[in-house]
Motif scaffolding. Structure first.
Motif, PDB file in Angstrom:
ATOM      1  N   ILE A  43     -28.851 -29.166  28.711  1.00  0.00           N
ATOM      2  CA  ILE A  43     -27.673 -28.357  29.000  1.00  0.00           C
ATOM      3  C   ILE A  43     -27.256 -28.612  30.442  1.00  0.00           C
ATOM      4  N   SER A  44     -26.030 -29.102  30.593  1.00  0.00           N
ATOM      5  CA  SER A  44     -25.469 -29.425  31.907  1.00  0.00           C
ATOM      6  C   SER A  44     -24.246 -28.551  32.146  1.00  0.00           C
ATOM      7  N   VAL A  45     -24.107 -28.057  33.384  1.00  0.00           N
ATOM      8  CA  VAL A  45     -22.942 -27.245  33.734  1.00  0.00           C
ATOM      9  C   VAL A  45     -22.240 -27.847  34.945  1.00  0.00           C
ATOM     10  N   SER A  46     -20.985 -27.466  35.111  1.00  0.00           N
ATOM     11  CA  SER A  46     -20.215 -27.903  36.268  1.00  0.00           C
ATOM     12  C   SER A  46     -20.417 -26.925  37.427  1.00  0.00           C
ATOM     13  N   THR A  47     -20.420 -27.450  38.652  1.00  0.00           N
ATOM     14  CA  THR A  47     -20.454 -26.591  39.838  1.00  0.00           C
ATOM     15  C   THR A  47     -19.099 -26.575  40.534  1.00  0.00           C
ATOM     16  N   ASN A  48     -18.089 -27.086  39.848  1.00  0.00           N
ATOM     17  CA  ASN A  48     -16.758 -27.218  40.458  1.00  0.00           C
ATOM     18  C   ASN A  48     -15.989 -25.897  40.346  1.00  0.00           C
ATOM     19  N   VAL A  49     -16.437 -24.905  41.118  1.00  0.00           N
ATOM     20  CA  VAL A  49     -15.794 -23.593  41.146  1.00  0.00           C
ATOM     21  C   VAL A  49     -15.644 -23.150  42.601  1.00  0.00           C
ATOM     22  N   PRO A  50     -14.693 -22.274  42.888  1.00  0.00           N
ATOM     23  CA  PRO A  50     -14.536 -21.781  44.260  1.00  0.00           C
ATOM     24  C   PRO A  50     -15.626 -20.782  44.628  1.00  0.00           C
ATOM     25  N   GLY A  51     -15.730 -20.496  45.920  1.00  0.00           N
ATOM     26  CA  GLY A  51     -16.680 -19.491  46.374  1.00  0.00           C
ATOM     27  C   GLY A  51     -17.906 -20.088  47.040  1.00  0.00           C
ATOM     28  N   ASN A  52     -18.852 -19.236  47.396  1.00  0.00           N
ATOM     29  CA  ASN A  52     -20.083 -19.644  48.076  1.00  0.00           C
ATOM     30  C   ASN A  52     -21.085 -20.150  47.043  1.00  0.00           C
ATOM     31  N   ARG A  53     -20.960 -21.424  46.704  1.00  0.00           N
ATOM     32  CA  ARG A  53     -21.792 -21.976  45.642  1.00  0.00           C
ATOM     33  C   ARG A  53     -23.269 -22.028  46.025  1.00  0.00           C
ATOM     34  N   LEU A  54     -23.568 -22.264  47.288  1.00  0.00           N
ATOM     35  CA  LEU A  54     -24.968 -22.358  47.707  1.00  0.00           C
ATOM     36  C   LEU A  54     -25.694 -21.039  47.465  1.00  0.00           C
TER      37      LEU A  54
END
Length: 227
Positions: free
Chosen positions: A74-85
Motif C-alpha cells: 500500500i503506497s500513498v501520496s505525500t503531495n498535500v499542503p501543510g506541515n508534512r514532517l
C-alpha cells in the motif's frame, strides 16, 4: 510489478467510479488484486474528500484497505499542503494503519527531509522524478524510483535514474499513460495504471472503473512483454 493508481488527485466529479472513501478504495483494491496487481497507490482523503496525511484518516484508510487485500503493498501520496514532517512523525504508532510506502516528489522543496521523516517511521520511500535534476546521494529508505514521463521525455529521464541501481516504475498520465505503459513493458520496468493516471482505455473510450483499466493493462503486458 503492476501497480494500480486508484484515484490520484482527481475529484469525484471527474469520474463516477473514482474511489475516495476507505470502503471504496478497499473495494477497488480487492478488484485489482484479483487481476494480478501487487501494489496500490492512492491519495487518502478526509471526510469532505480533501487529500490528507492526518494520522486518524490515514490509519482508517490503510487499515480498511489492508483488511481487504492483506499482503499487498500500500503506497500513498505525500503531495498535500501543510506541515508534512510533523504529520508523518505522528504515524509512528499507527502499526497496521501505516502505509508500506509513500511517494516523495524530488521537485518539492525539502524532499530529502520528507524522505528522512518517512524512513524514521519505517515507511518506504518511492522517489518521484518528473524532470531532469540532480538527485545526489539517494536517502536511506528509498525502495524505488517512480518516473513520470511522456514518450518524449522517458528515455532521458531513464538515463538519469538507471545508474542509481534501484527498481524503476515508469508511467505516464492522461494521453501519455498508455504509450508510456507500453514502452515501460518493453523495457521490463515496473508499470502502473488506474483512474489516477487516465480515465480512458487505449481506444479513447471512458473506462468503467479501475478494474477495467487494470484488466486492459494486463492484456497489454502479456502481448507487449519481451519473449
Amino acid at each position: 510489478m503492476l501497480q494500480a493508481c486508484l484515484n490520484g488527485s482527481r475529484t469525484a466529479e471527474e469520474h463516477p467510479a473514482l474511489p475516495l472513501t476507505p470502503e471504496r478504495l478497499a473495494e477497488d483494491a480487492a478488484d485489482v488484486a484479483a487481476l494480478g496487481v501487487t501494489s496500490v497507490h492512492f491519495h487518502p482523503r478526509d471526510v469532505i474528500g480533501a487529500a490528507t496525511l492526518a494520522g486518524p484518516e490515514i490509519a482508517t484508510t490503510i487499515a480498511t484497505v489492508r483488511a481487504a487485500v492483506p499482503g499487498i503493498e500500500i503506497s500513498v501520496s505525500t503531495n498535500v499542503p501543510g506541515n508534512r514532517l510533523a504529520v508523518i512523525a505522528s504515524w509512528a504508532p499507527l502499526a497496521a494503519g501505516r502505509p508500506d510506502v509513500a511517494s516523495v516528489h524530488v521537485d518539492d522543496p525539502g524532499w530529502r527531509e520528507l524522505a528522512q521523516a518517512l524512513h524514521q517511521v519505517n515507511v518506504g520511500v518511492e522517489l518521484v522524478v518528473e524532470s531532469v535534476c540532480d538527485l545526489g546521494p539517494v536517502p536511506p529508505g528509498v525502495t524505488r524510483i517512480t518516473v513520470t514521463a511522456t514518450p518524449q521525455t522517458a528515455e532521458e529521464l531513464l538515463r538519469q535514474v538507471e545508474p542509481l541501481g534501484l527498481p524503476i516504475l515508469l508511467h505516464g498520465r492522461e494521453n501519455d499513460a498508455w504509450p508510456v505503459f507500453t514502452y515501460a513493458v518493453r523495457l521490463e520496468h515496473h508499470v502502473r495504471m488506474g483512474l489516477g493516471d487516465t480515465l480512458r482505455r487505449p481506444d479513447g473510450v471512458l473506462a468503467r472503473n479501475n478494474a477495467e483499466l487494470i484488466a486492459t493493462a494486463r492484456r497489454n503486458q502479456r502481448s507487449k512483454a519481451p519473449s
